[in-house]
Scaffold this active site. Structure first.
Site, short mmCIF file in Angstrom:
data_model
loop_
_atom_site.label_atom_id
_atom_site.label_comp_id
_atom_site.label_asym_id
_atom_site.label_seq_id
_atom_site.Cartn_x
_atom_site.Cartn_y
_atom_site.Cartn_z
N THR A 59 0.74 -1.29 0.10
CA THR A 59 -0.20 0.07 0.05
C THR A 59 0.78 1.35 -0.03
OG1 THR A 59 -1.70 -0.99 1.20
CG2 THR A 59 -2.05 1.25 1.19
N CYS A 60 2.20 1.20 0.82
CA CYS A 60 2.78 2.10 0.68
C CYS A 60 3.38 2.58 -0.34
CB CYS A 60 3.89 2.22 1.96
SG CYS A 60 3.35 2.00 3.27
N ALA A 61 3.91 1.68 -1.24
CA ALA A 61 4.40 1.81 -2.61
C ALA A 61 3.50 2.48 -3.40
CB ALA A 61 5.31 0.41 -2.93
#
Length: 169
Positions: A59-61
């Site tokens: 999700t961060c990427a």
């Protein structure tokens, strides 16, 4: 303390997310060449702070790719990817993905940032990392938008962040 969840399980943060309309707290983080970097290095650009637990989380990427696209559409905008990840490792991922509007900044030498920005996770399996948050700052570092994502595995509200970037043009 602020209550968030990680896959439905409660986790808590300490500190307070900066308030819309106020100046963002100053900080010194570590850049890709292990040099100190602060908000002043980005001058009058709009800044989108994408604060994440780690770019190792999908999700961060994904959020970096989306925010890079928003920054491309809004001249004078830089995306600051802020996490505990080592900055040169993060920057190599950013470079490989051709995210030309993203700058990697690390918290690994900055123990006060997470509390000053209200993202310091103090309980649960991610204790010691940061919660997911997005802030949009104008050229004077005033907060235009602030979101602390309540479920850490969820993506932020891209439309609200993009709208804040557009309003600040």
């Amino acid at each position: 303390m602020t209550r968030l969840t990680l896959k439905g399980t409660p986790v808590y943060t300490e500190g307070h997310l900066p308030v819309v309309g106020h100046e963002a707290p100053k900080f010194t983080l570590t850049g890709k060449d292990l040099v100190d970097v602060g908000l002043e290095q980005f001058g009058m650009q709009r800044k989108l702070l994408n604060i994440v637990p780690s770019l190792e989380m999908p999700t961060c990427a994904a959020s970096l790719r989306r925010f890079n696209d928003h920054a491309r559409q809004t001249p004078g905008t830089v995306v600051l990817s802020i996490s505990h990840d080592l900055p040169f490792a993060t920057q190599s991922r950013i470079d490989a993905a051709q995210l030309d509007r993203v700058v990697a900044l690390s918290l690994f030498r900055s123990p006060h940032f997470a509390r000053a920005y209200g993202v310091d996770i103090v309980s649960g399996p991610l204790k010691g990392l940061t919660a997911r948050a997005v802030l949009v700052l104008d050229g004077h570092n005033r907060v235009l938008h602030a979101q602390l994502v309540r479920e850490i595995t969820d993506e932020p509200d891209y439309a609200l962040a993009a709208a804040a970037l557009t309003r600040s043009c």
